[in-house]
Design an enzyme around this catalytic site. Structure first.
Site, short mmCIF file in Angstrom:
data_model
loop_
_atom_site.label_atom_id
_atom_site.label_comp_id
_atom_site.label_asym_id
_atom_site.label_seq_id
_atom_site.Cartn_x
_atom_site.Cartn_y
_atom_site.Cartn_z
N HIS A 1 -35.96 -26.39 -11.63
CA HIS A 1 -34.53 -26.05 -11.53
C HIS A 1 -33.86 -26.71 -10.33
O HIS A 1 -32.65 -26.54 -10.15
CB HIS A 1 -34.29 -24.54 -11.47
CG HIS A 1 -34.66 -23.82 -12.73
ND1 HIS A 1 -34.10 -22.60 -13.07
CD2 HIS A 1 -35.50 -24.11 -13.73
CE1 HIS A 1 -34.61 -22.18 -14.21
NE2 HIS A 1 -35.47 -23.10 -14.64
N ASP A 58 -35.94 -27.84 -24.04
CA ASP A 58 -34.66 -27.98 -23.33
C ASP A 58 -34.91 -27.87 -21.83
O ASP A 58 -35.94 -27.33 -21.39
CB ASP A 58 -33.64 -26.95 -23.79
CG ASP A 58 -33.97 -25.54 -23.31
OD1 ASP A 58 -35.09 -25.08 -23.57
OD2 ASP A 58 -33.11 -24.90 -22.66
N ASP A 86 -41.19 -27.97 -16.29
CA ASP A 86 -40.48 -26.87 -16.93
C ASP A 86 -39.57 -27.39 -18.04
O ASP A 86 -38.41 -27.65 -17.80
CB ASP A 86 -39.67 -26.12 -15.86
CG ASP A 86 -38.94 -24.91 -16.40
OD1 ASP A 86 -39.40 -24.35 -17.40
OD2 ASP A 86 -37.92 -24.54 -15.81
N HIS A 115 -40.82 -24.78 -24.24
CA HIS A 115 -39.45 -25.15 -24.60
C HIS A 115 -39.20 -26.60 -24.20
O HIS A 115 -39.72 -27.06 -23.19
CB HIS A 115 -38.41 -24.21 -23.98
CG HIS A 115 -38.40 -24.16 -22.48
ND1 HIS A 115 -37.68 -25.07 -21.71
CD2 HIS A 115 -38.98 -23.32 -21.60
CE1 HIS A 115 -37.83 -24.78 -20.43
NE2 HIS A 115 -38.63 -23.73 -20.33
N GLU A 172 -33.96 -22.26 -24.11
CA GLU A 172 -34.46 -21.25 -23.19
C GLU A 172 -33.70 -21.24 -21.88
O GLU A 172 -33.37 -20.18 -21.34
CB GLU A 172 -35.96 -21.49 -22.93
CG GLU A 172 -36.67 -20.35 -22.20
CD GLU A 172 -36.56 -20.42 -20.68
OE1 GLU A 172 -36.79 -19.40 -20.02
OE2 GLU A 172 -36.23 -21.51 -20.15
N GLU A 173 -33.39 -22.43 -21.36
CA GLU A 173 -32.73 -22.50 -20.05
C GLU A 173 -31.30 -21.98 -20.09
O GLU A 173 -30.76 -21.56 -19.06
CB GLU A 173 -32.74 -23.95 -19.54
CG GLU A 173 -34.12 -24.55 -19.31
CD GLU A 173 -34.87 -23.91 -18.15
OE1 GLU A 173 -34.41 -22.89 -17.61
OE2 GLU A 173 -35.94 -24.43 -17.79
#
Length: 453
Positions: free
Chosen positions: A422, A92, A123, A90, A156-157
């Site tokens: 994150h 995003d 990520d 992903h 996705e996030e």
């Protein structure tokens, strides 16, 4: 046979991977227009589409998914009769949180202490570069031996489910013999790992009301029911004295039979403060990968600065519960709602809103694709593949498993503990990017050979 080893070809591609990762990280592609303009995500999607076209992909398309975001799709035909492998990542990213806490700008890839820092570096923009580097290495060595589909998700996030719903409406699009999800990570830097289990998740918003309006705490406090105090009691009831989750209706006794996670390693990875104990019972692996866990994600309450001496009339919280395989997200959400309602003191009025969910996932690690991946990791890392769980959720996994039950699904990626995904100062190890790119390239060779035999 090629005169140059595949590992050497991958190594020669790393400067290009760094340059392109810097370009991709520069887009603030947070899929929430309240925080960043949609144009940032659109630029990232266009970059991915151009990269796929540059590698000879056909049918490259920006898919408008039902949640208002775009996923990027491309098809690279392989030899006749070759199996089809879907590669997922992903583009995003999570918001950078407190930008002042970053040592370098979050959307500027910066090298420091042998790692590359930037939001999305691991990520999962690094995952996209892993896929591209593996394919480029194979192309330089005579060609990609399988048909490849790439899907790069744009939300996705945010967990808004756009790609899942698009795939369900177009089930023929992503069909494949094997699916490599590039959004997981090694258990530790240098330890090749596949993720066999993902916990699912359900999120709720709970609001509590006790009064028509706030009251002076001197005049009414002591008899007037305080909504914030009621909410605190409700949230506290979700854990026992050890800190273990105790939601009525959710089994908290599961055990993990795979790779263990020593407590001292977990304390270091999680950066637990000196003198602070871990919560829960059982092994760390039990708690992370085999049992449900509740997290209070946020609370609506007056801030400390500017607080007045008042009894609060309303209060709210956002609560998530992670659920291991064997439970459904719907069951967990219902159990959490019923628990919160039952725990409300003083007859407080409770409203609950369900805010999204994703199912847990468990892979079949005995399949031919896992044999090929084990061989690839052994070649790339010089040691045996480990099998671990992951506490996070990738809802698309279950959608793909339901749509394509014959497909073998593998989870690898760059999100090892030092990556701090994150969190502020997210980073990727360039050595891991190189080794995993080599792993994926060797995997595609071995998987193609296994299907041909």
């Amino acid at each position: 046979m090629p005169s140059v080893p595949l590992s050497q070809t991958v190594a020669s591609l790393m400067p290009r991977a760094r340059t392109e990762l810097a370009e991709l990280v520069s887009f603030a592609s947070v899929a929430d227009e309240r925080q960043y303009p949609r144009s940032e995500s659109e630029k990232a999607a266009a970059w991915v589409a151009a990269a796929l076209r540059g590698e000879g992909f056909q049918e490259v398309a920006l898919l408008d998914t039902p949640d208002g975001t775009q996923s990027v799709y491309g098809l690279l035909p392989g030899p006749e009769g070759a199996p089809t492998v879907l590669l997922y990542a992903h583009y995003d990213v999570q918001p950078p949180l407190d930008e002042s806490a970053w040592l370098t700008p979050p959307f500027e890839l910066t090298e420091r202490d042998g790692r590359w820092y930037g939001r999305g570096a691991a990520d999962c923009k690094g995952g996209l570069l892993m896929h591209l580097t593996a394919l480029r290495a194979l192309a330089a060595q005579g060609g990609v031996p399988v048909t490849v589909k790439v899907i790069a998700e744009g939300s996705e996030e945010q967990g808004t489910g756009g790609l899942e719903r698009y795939a369900e409406a177009h089930p023929e699009l992503l069909t494949a013999d094997a699916i490599v999800i590039g959004d997981a990570g090694n258990f530790r830097v240098g330890l090749p790992t596949v993720t066999s289990v993902l916990r699912g998740m359900a999120q709720l918003e709970v609001r509590v009301a006790t009064l028509e309006g706030n009251l002076h705490s001197g005049q009414f406090g002591g008899a007037a029911p305080d909504a914030l105090a009621a909410l605190i009691r409700m949230l506290d009831s979700l854990r026992d004295a050890s800190g273990a989750t105790t939601v009525a209706g959710l089994d908290g006794s599961g055990t993990w039979a795979g790779l263990e996670y020593p407590e001292e390693d977990f304390r270091r990875d999680a950066k637990v403060l000196d003198g602070v104990g871990l919560v829960g019972t059982g092994t760390v692996a039990d708690r992370l990968w085999a049992r449900p866990s509740v997290t209070v994600m946020g609370i609506d309450a007056p801030p400390v600065v500017g607080a007045t001496p008042s009894v609060q009339a309303t209060a709210g919280a956002r609560v998530s519960v992670r659920v291991p395989p064997g439970m459904t997200a719907e069951h967990a959400a219902t159990a959490l709602e019923e628990h919160l309602r039952a725990a409300a003191p003083w007859g407080a009025q409770v409203e609950v809103k369900h805010c999204g969910s994703g199912q847990p996932f468990q892979a079949d690690t005995s399949s031919p694709a896992y044999t090929a991946m084990a061989e690839a990791m052994r070649e790339a890392y010089g040691q045996e593949m480990a099998i671990a769980g992951q506490g996070g959720s990738i809802p698309l996994c279950n959608t793909l498993a339901t749509l394509y039950p014959q497909a073998e699904i593998l989870l690898i990626g760059l999100s090892e503990p030092e990556a701090r995904i994150h969190a502020v100062n997210e980073s990727v190890s360039p050595e891991e990017l190189e080794r995993l790119s080599l792993t994926e390239a060797v995997f595609l060779q071995r998987y193609a050979a296994s299907k041909a035999s």
